[in-house]
Design an enzyme around this catalytic site. Structure first.
Site, PDB file in Angstrom:
ATOM      1  N   ASP A 325      -0.138   5.140  -9.242  1.00 48.03           N
ATOM      2  CA  ASP A 325       0.728   4.099  -8.709  1.00 48.03           C
ATOM      3  C   ASP A 325      -0.070   2.801  -8.826  1.00 48.03           C
ATOM      4  OD1 ASP A 325       2.838   2.843  -7.242  1.00 48.03           O
ATOM      5  OD2 ASP A 325       1.567   2.942  -5.459  1.00 48.03           O
ATOM      6  N   ASP A 519      -0.577   5.839  -2.832  1.00 51.01           N
ATOM      7  CA  ASP A 519      -0.978   5.439  -1.484  1.00 51.01           C
ATOM      8  C   ASP A 519      -0.548   6.446  -0.430  1.00 51.01           C
ATOM      9  OD1 ASP A 519       1.727   5.017  -1.229  1.00 51.01           O
ATOM     10  OD2 ASP A 519       1.594   2.837  -1.278  1.00 51.01           O
ATOM     11  N   ASP A 523       4.921   7.642  -2.063  1.00 55.13           N
ATOM     12  CA  ASP A 523       4.813   8.460  -3.265  1.00 55.13           C
ATOM     13  C   ASP A 523       4.817   9.956  -2.980  1.00 55.13           C
ATOM     14  OD1 ASP A 523       4.489   6.181  -5.019  1.00 55.13           O
ATOM     15  OD2 ASP A 523       2.496   5.963  -4.155  1.00 55.13           O
TER      16      ASP A 523
END
Length: 625
Positions: A325, A519, A523
Site C-alpha cells: 500500500d 497499514d 487493508d
C-alpha cells in the site's frame, strides 16, 4: 541455575564419584559378581531413579515410546548383561545432556523474557493526596495515573500533565528516545526517562499495547511451522520403528545364525540392540527445532517485529512478491506543501494566506498542511460564509474577498480560467474574486528508509515489488520511481486491490509466496488474502495487530528485510540441526547394528549430538541486521 538444575548437578557429581570409587575399589579388592552388581546399582539409582519413574508413569498412561523408555530399557539391559559400568555411565551422560539442554532452553527463555520485560507490575494513582501502587488490572478507563522517571508506563493513555522523554525500545526495537508532551498519546511498555507525568488512561490494561504484544509473543509457539509439525510426526513414528528394529536385531540374527549352524552369541546381539536404542533417541531433533524457531521469534521481537507464529517466520523466507500500500506504508501519511506557484499579480505569501483562510474550518490533512505552511495565527473573525463543495473544495469570504480553493473540478464548476499544473501531488487551485490566483502542490512525505527497504528486498531475491494505491497515476508513479518500485496500479478501490493481488497469486509458482504490506487499518481484506500479511502497526494500532501475521511496531519498511534475514537464518539453523542429527545417528545406527559401535559411541550419538544441536539452536537469538 535453578534449584532443580542444581539438584541434577549434585546427583551427577555424586554418581560420578561413586562410579570412580567402585571401579577403583574392585580393581584393588576382588569382589563376587553379585556384590559388584549391588555396588553399581547405587550410582545407577542415584542418577537414574527419575528416568525410571517417568518411564513407568508414561507406560501406565499408554505413552510407551519416548526417550525415557529408551534409556530405561537400554541401561537395565546393560546391567542385566553384566555391563554395569556402561549401564550406569549411559544414565550419567544422558543426565548431563539433559542438564545442558535445560540450561540452554532456560537461557533462551530468559533472554526472550528480558527482551519482552515490558509488563508493568503496578500503576500509581492518587488517593487522598497520597500516591498508591495498585494492580494495573484494577485501573479503569479514564483514570489518571502518575508515572515517575524510571518507571514503565502501565496502561495506554494521554498525557494530561508534564513533558518527558520516553524509551520505546522494548516496543519498537529503536534505541532513540522519543519526546512526549502534554496532549500526546503514549503506550504501555514505554519507560519514562526524565520527568513525572500524569496520564489519563484510554484503555483497560488487558486491551493495552503491552498486553497485546505479550499475548502475541507468548502464543506464537501455538502456530507451528511445517518443519516443526514434520519433526513431531517423524518422532511419533520413528521411536516405535527403532524400538521394534532393536528387538528384531536382538532376536532374528541369533535365530538365523543358529539355523545356519553358526555360533549365535545371544548376549552380543542383545548388547548391540541396546546400543542401537541409545543411539536412536530423537532428543536432538525434538528439542532443537522448536528452540530454533522460538529463538528466531524472540530475536524478531527484540527488533520491534512481532511474528505471530513459527509458521509465518518460515513462510517469510519464501516470499518473492511484495505488494505495498502507499499511504502510511511507503509514505508517512503526512501531507506537506512542496510547491507554491502564484499566477500573475499574486505572490507565494498571498496565495498561502488565501488558501489557509479558506480551509481554516477544516481538519482534513490537506487543510492542515496548508495552515501549517502559512505558519501564521488564523484570525477567525476575518473569515465567514465558509462552504464545502463535496468532491471539489471550499469557498469562503475572507477580508472582503471571495476565495475558492479546491481541485480542477472546482475551477471548471465556477468557470474560472485557470492554468492546469502537471506536477505530481495533490493540486489545490486558488481563485480570488473569480480570478485565478495560482496553484499549491501538496505531497505525501516518503518514509526515510523506503528506498533502502525496496533495494534490500531485491537483494534478498524479491522477483517483483508492486504498489497499489487509490491515488492519482502521476502521484503514484512519482513515488514508485523515487523508491524503485517495479509495478504500479493507481486509482484503485479496496476491492480493486484484492483483484490485483489475486492476479499476482495466480501468476506465481506454488513454492513462491506473496506478502502484502499495509497499514492494517483499511487493508484487512488484502492482508488476509495474501500468503502473509505484514502491517505497519505503529504504536498501539489495534487494527494492525489483529489483521496481520507480522507487525512492524515502528512503521519502518526497512524492518521487512530484517525479518526475512531472521527467517532465512533461523531456517538455516534448523536445517543444519536436522542434517547433522540424522547423519550422525544413521552412521552410528549402522555401526551399532554391525557391532562396531559400543555404548560410549552411543552416548555421543545421543547426548553429544543433542548438546551440539541445542547450542546451535540458541544462535537464532543473536541474528541481527
Amino acid at each position: 541455575m535453578t534449584k532443580k538444575q542444581k539438584n541434577v548437578l549434585n546427583r551427577i557429581i555424586i554418581a560420578i564419584v561413586l562410579l570412580i570409587v567402585i571401579t577403583v575399589f574392585k580393581t584393588i579388592v576382588p569382589v563376587p559378581g553379585y556384590v559388584e552388581f549391588i555396588l553399581y546399582l547405587i550410582p545407577y539409582f542415584v542418577i537414574g531413579h527419575d528416568i525410571l519413574r517417568k518411564s513407568i508413569k508414561n507406560i501406565s498412561r499408554g505413552q510407551v515410546f519416548d526417550e525415557n523408555f529408551l534409556m530405561a530399557v537400554a541401561t537395565i539391559g546393560a546391567m542385566c548383561l553384566g555391563e554395569y559400568l556402561e549401564g550406569s555411565a549411559v544414565m550419567v551422560f544422558y543426565q548431563i545432556g539433559e542438564l545442558f539442554q535445560s540450561i540452554a532452553v532456560g537461557k533462551s527463555r530468559k533472554n526472550i523474557a528480558a527482551l519482552m520485560d515490558i509488563r508493568p507490575d503496578y500503576a500509581n494513582i492518587m488517593v487522598d493526596g497520597e500516591i498508591e501502587e495498585v494492580d494495573p488490572d484494577d485501573v479503569e478507563i479514564g483514570s489518571e495515573i502518575i508515572v515517575n522517571p524510571g518507571e514503565k508506563v502501565p496502561i495506554d493513555g494521554i498525557i494530561v500533565e508534564g513533558d518527558t522523554t520516553l524509551n520505546t525500545s522494548a516496543l519498537t526495537g529503536e534505541s532513540v528516545p522519543r519526546n512526549a508532551h502534554c496532549g500526546d498519546e503514549i503506550y504501555s511498555g514505554s519507560i519514562n526517562m526524565t520527568a513525572r507525568i500524569t496520564v489519563k488512561t484510554t484503555k483497560e490494561f488487558g486491551e493495552s499495547t503491552v498486553s497485546k504484544i505479550l499475548d502475541l509473543v507468548e502464543n506464537s509457539s501455538m502456530k507451528k511451522s511445517k518443519t516443526e509439525n514434520f519433526i513431531t510426526k517423524f518422532a511419533k513414528y520413528y521411536t516405535p520403528v527403532v524400538c521394534y528394529s532393536a528387538l528384531a536385531l536382538a532376536i532374528i540374527p541369533p535365530i538365523v545364525l543358529t539355523f545356519m549352524g553358526q555360533p549365535a552369541h545371544v548376549g552380543d546381539w542383545i548388547f548391540r540392540a541396546l546400543t542401537f536404542l541409545v543411539i536412536s533417541c530423537p532428543c536432538a531433533l525434538v528439542i532443537s527445532i522448536p528452540l530454533s524457531f522460538f529463538g528466531g521469534i524472540g530475536c524478531a521481537s527484540k527488533n520491534g517485529i512481532l511474528v505471530k507464529g513459527s509458521n509465518y517466520l518460515e513462510t517469510l523466507s519464501d516470499v518473492k512478491y511484495f505488494v505495498f500500500d502507499k499511504t502510511g506504508t511507503l509514505t508517512k501519511g503526512v501531507f506537506e506543501v512542496t510547491d507554491v506557484v502564484p499566477a500573475e499579480g499574486f505572490d507565494k505569501d498571498n496565495l498561502l494566506e488565501y488558501a489557509a483562510y479558506a480551509e481554516s474550518a477544516s481538519t482534513h490533512p490537506i487543510s492542515v498542511s496548508l495552515k501549517k505552511a502559512y505558519n501564521q495565527k488564523i484570525d477567525n473573525t476575518l473569515v465567514d460564509h465558509i462552504q464545502e463543495i463535496a468532491g471539489h473544495g471550499v469557498e469562503a469570504d475572507y477580508n472582503g474577498h471571495h476565495i475558492l480553493a479546491g481541485n480542477a473540478k472546482l475551477m471548471k464548476l465556477k468557470s474560472i480560467d485557470y492554468s492546469a499544473y502537471t506536477k505530481a501531488g495533490t493540486l489545490v487551485y486558488v481563485a480570488v474574486d473569480d480570478k485565478y490566483a495560482g496553484c499549491i502542490v501538496i505531497s505525501d512525505i516518503i518514509k526515510d528508509h523506503a528506498k533502502e527497504a525496496i533495494s534490500g528486498l531485491k537483494s534478498l531475491g524479491a522477483k517483483e515489488t508492486v504498489m497499489l494505491t487509490g491515488d492519482s497515476a502521476s502521484t503514484a508513479e512519482l513515488v514508485a520511481k523515487t523508491i524503485g518500485i517495479d509495478t504500479v496500479h493507481s486509482e484503485l478501490l479496496p476491492a480493486d486491490k484484492v483483484e490485483e493481488v489475486e492476479k499476482l497469486l495466480a501468476k506465481k509458482s506454488d513454492k513462491e509466496k506473496l506478502a502484502f504490506v499495509g497499514d492494517g487499518i483499511n487493508d484487512a481484506p488484502v492482508l488476509s488474502r495474501a500468503d502473509i500479511g505484514i502491517a505497519m502497526g505503529g504504536l498501539g494500532s489495534d487494527a494492525a495487530i489483529e489483521a496481520a501475521d507480522v507487525v512492524l511496531m515502528d512503521d519502518d519498511p526497512l524492518k521487512i528485510s530484517l525479518a526475512m534475514k531472521i527467517s532465512t537464518k533461523t531456517l538455516r539453523i534448523v536445517k543444519q540441526n536436522i542434517v547433522f542429527a540424522l547423519a550422525v545417528k544413521f552412521i552410528c545406527l549402522v555401526l551399532g547394528a554391525l557391532g562396531i559401535a559400543n555404548m560410549w559411541l552411543a552416548i555421543f550419538a545421543d547426548v553429544g549430538v543433542m548438546i551440539l544441536a541445542v547450542m546451535n539452536a540458541t544462535r537464532a537469538l543473536t541474528i541481527h541486521n
